[in-house]
Design a protein around this motif. Structure first.
Motif, mmCIF file in Angstrom:
data_model
loop_
_atom_site.group_PDB
_atom_site.id
_atom_site.type_symbol
_atom_site.label_atom_id
_atom_site.label_comp_id
_atom_site.label_asym_id
_atom_site.label_seq_id
_atom_site.Cartn_x
_atom_site.Cartn_y
_atom_site.Cartn_z
ATOM 1 N N LYS A 67 47.686 56.566 -72.366
ATOM 2 C CA LYS A 67 47.419 55.123 -72.264
ATOM 3 C C LYS A 67 46.004 54.785 -71.768
ATOM 4 O O LYS A 67 45.650 53.633 -71.674
ATOM 5 N N ILE A 68 45.221 55.789 -71.434
ATOM 6 C CA ILE A 68 43.877 55.532 -70.908
ATOM 7 C C ILE A 68 42.871 55.527 -72.057
ATOM 8 O O ILE A 68 42.776 56.478 -72.816
ATOM 9 N N LYS A 69 42.128 54.423 -72.159
ATOM 10 C CA LYS A 69 41.114 54.269 -73.210
ATOM 11 C C LYS A 69 39.772 54.860 -72.811
ATOM 12 O O LYS A 69 39.100 55.497 -73.598
ATOM 13 N N LYS A 70 39.369 54.602 -71.552
ATOM 14 C CA LYS A 70 38.019 54.990 -71.130
ATOM 15 C C LYS A 70 37.971 55.147 -69.618
ATOM 16 O O LYS A 70 38.647 54.419 -68.888
ATOM 17 N N VAL A 71 37.148 56.099 -69.168
ATOM 18 C CA VAL A 71 36.937 56.312 -67.735
ATOM 19 C C VAL A 71 35.437 56.417 -67.479
ATOM 20 O O VAL A 71 34.730 57.137 -68.181
ATOM 21 N N ASP A 72 34.960 55.675 -66.494
ATOM 22 C CA ASP A 72 33.554 55.751 -66.069
ATOM 23 C C ASP A 72 33.527 55.978 -64.563
ATOM 24 O O ASP A 72 34.222 55.289 -63.818
ATOM 25 N N ILE A 73 32.716 56.928 -64.140
ATOM 26 C CA ILE A 73 32.554 57.206 -62.710
ATOM 27 C C ILE A 73 31.106 56.947 -62.340
ATOM 28 O O ILE A 73 30.191 57.422 -62.998
ATOM 29 N N ASP A 74 30.927 56.172 -61.271
ATOM 30 C CA ASP A 74 29.596 55.816 -60.801
ATOM 31 C C ASP A 74 29.545 56.067 -59.295
ATOM 32 O O ASP A 74 30.418 55.606 -58.561
ATOM 33 N N ILE A 75 28.541 56.805 -58.850
ATOM 34 C CA ILE A 75 28.394 57.094 -57.427
ATOM 35 C C ILE A 75 27.191 56.340 -56.889
ATOM 36 O O ILE A 75 26.087 56.473 -57.393
ATOM 37 N N LYS A 76 27.416 55.548 -55.865
ATOM 38 C CA LYS A 76 26.365 54.788 -55.177
ATOM 39 C C LYS A 76 26.425 55.145 -53.701
ATOM 40 O O LYS A 76 27.340 54.716 -52.989
ATOM 41 N N GLY A 77 25.491 55.954 -53.257
ATOM 42 C CA GLY A 77 25.473 56.353 -51.849
ATOM 43 C C GLY A 77 26.700 57.167 -51.508
ATOM 44 O O GLY A 77 26.929 58.233 -52.061
ATOM 45 N N ASP A 94 52.596 52.715 -62.564
ATOM 46 C CA ASP A 94 52.387 54.060 -63.101
ATOM 47 C C ASP A 94 50.916 54.463 -62.965
ATOM 48 O O ASP A 94 50.602 55.595 -62.580
ATOM 49 N N MET A 95 50.015 53.555 -63.246
ATOM 50 C CA MET A 95 48.575 53.856 -63.131
ATOM 51 C C MET A 95 48.151 54.012 -61.673
ATOM 52 O O MET A 95 47.268 54.813 -61.364
ATOM 53 N N LYS A 96 48.781 53.276 -60.773
ATOM 54 C CA LYS A 96 48.490 53.451 -59.345
ATOM 55 C C LYS A 96 48.889 54.852 -58.893
ATOM 56 O O LYS A 96 48.130 55.528 -58.189
ATOM 57 N N LYS A 102 45.152 61.813 -58.949
ATOM 58 C CA LYS A 102 43.825 62.300 -59.337
ATOM 59 C C LYS A 102 42.893 62.499 -58.145
ATOM 60 O O LYS A 102 41.825 63.082 -58.294
ATOM 61 N N LEU A 103 43.299 62.076 -56.972
ATOM 62 C CA LEU A 103 42.513 62.386 -55.774
ATOM 63 C C LEU A 103 42.469 63.893 -55.543
ATOM 64 O O LEU A 103 41.561 64.406 -54.892
ATOM 65 N N GLU A 104 43.452 64.612 -56.093
ATOM 66 C CA GLU A 104 43.501 66.067 -55.942
ATOM 67 C C GLU A 104 42.328 66.759 -56.642
ATOM 68 O O GLU A 104 42.044 67.919 -56.361
ATOM 69 N N LEU A 105 41.655 66.063 -57.536
ATOM 70 C CA LEU A 105 40.507 66.636 -58.242
ATOM 71 C C LEU A 105 39.287 66.794 -57.339
ATOM 72 O O LEU A 105 38.353 67.508 -57.669
ATOM 73 N N PHE A 106 39.309 66.100 -56.210
ATOM 74 C CA PHE A 106 38.190 66.152 -55.272
ATOM 75 C C PHE A 106 38.471 67.185 -54.189
ATOM 76 O O PHE A 106 39.608 67.375 -53.768
ATOM 77 N N GLN A 117 36.825 54.120 -54.850
ATOM 78 C CA GLN A 117 37.411 52.892 -55.380
ATOM 79 C C GLN A 117 37.878 53.133 -56.807
ATOM 80 O O GLN A 117 37.133 53.679 -57.618
ATOM 81 N N PHE A 118 39.097 52.707 -57.094
ATOM 82 C CA PHE A 118 39.626 52.744 -58.454
ATOM 83 C C PHE A 118 39.679 51.318 -58.972
ATOM 84 O O PHE A 118 40.214 50.429 -58.303
ATOM 85 N N TYR A 119 39.112 51.097 -60.135
ATOM 86 C CA TYR A 119 39.202 49.812 -60.820
ATOM 87 C C TYR A 119 40.081 50.033 -62.046
ATOM 88 O O TYR A 119 39.700 50.760 -62.956
ATOM 89 N N LEU A 120 41.249 49.429 -62.065
ATOM 90 C CA LEU A 120 42.146 49.530 -63.205
ATOM 91 C C LEU A 120 41.991 48.270 -64.039
ATOM 92 O O LEU A 120 42.287 47.168 -63.571
#
Length: 149
Positions: A67-77, A94-96, A102-106, A117-120
């Motif tokens: 169900k996921i179309k796109k993912v973008d990750i941006d790091i600021k500080g 379900d997405m929450k 997915k925090l386990e990836l870190f 921050q997650f923006y859904l």
């Protein structure tokens, strides 16, 4: 001394100008940032720096769902923003849960250094319950969601 007495006005004006120059210098040094916009708040970031290759790898791993179309990750500080665009009719709860998984990836040291921050975002702009924002502080173990009751 005669020179000072004869040119009192000029010395007074020069004194006032000197005071203004010193005052301006002190104000600029005090209130304007020097160097980077974060000051010393990024101290130690080189020990937990996230590479561009890891970012693209994370994007692929998070996007690896139907169900996921796109993912973008941006790091600021010290802040990692993860924008996840989902298809219409995707269950928010379900997405929450998926975001929390997915925090386990870190790595542990990354979770303790960065805020995340997650923006859904739903591809249908009128979708009920979307957008949702989840925030995990570096000292917290859980994500707090914007539309939690």
């Amino acid at each position: 001394m005669n020179v000072i007495k004869n040119n009192k006005g000029i010395f007074i004006v020069l004194g006032i100008i000197l005071v203004f120059i010193i005052g301006a210098f002190v104000l600029f040094r005090t209130f304007l940032p020097s160097g980077n916009e974060y000051g010393n708040r990024l101290k130690g970031i080189e020990k937990v720096k996230i590479s561009k290759s890891k970012i693209s790898n994370l994007e692929k791993k998070i996007a690896d769902r139907k169900k996921i179309k796109k993912v973008d990750i941006d790091i600021k500080g010290r802040l990692i923003n993860i924008l996840i665009t989902v298809e219409d009719e995707t269950d928010l709860d379900d997405m929450k849960d998926y975001s929390t998984e997915k925090l386990e990836l870190f790595k542990e040291k990354e979770l303790k250094y960065y805020d995340i921050q997650f923006y859904l975002i739903n591809e249908n702009a009128k979708a009920k319950h979307y957008p949702a924002i989840g925030y995990k502080h570096k000292t917290s173990d859980k994500i707090k969601w914007s539309n939690d009751d």
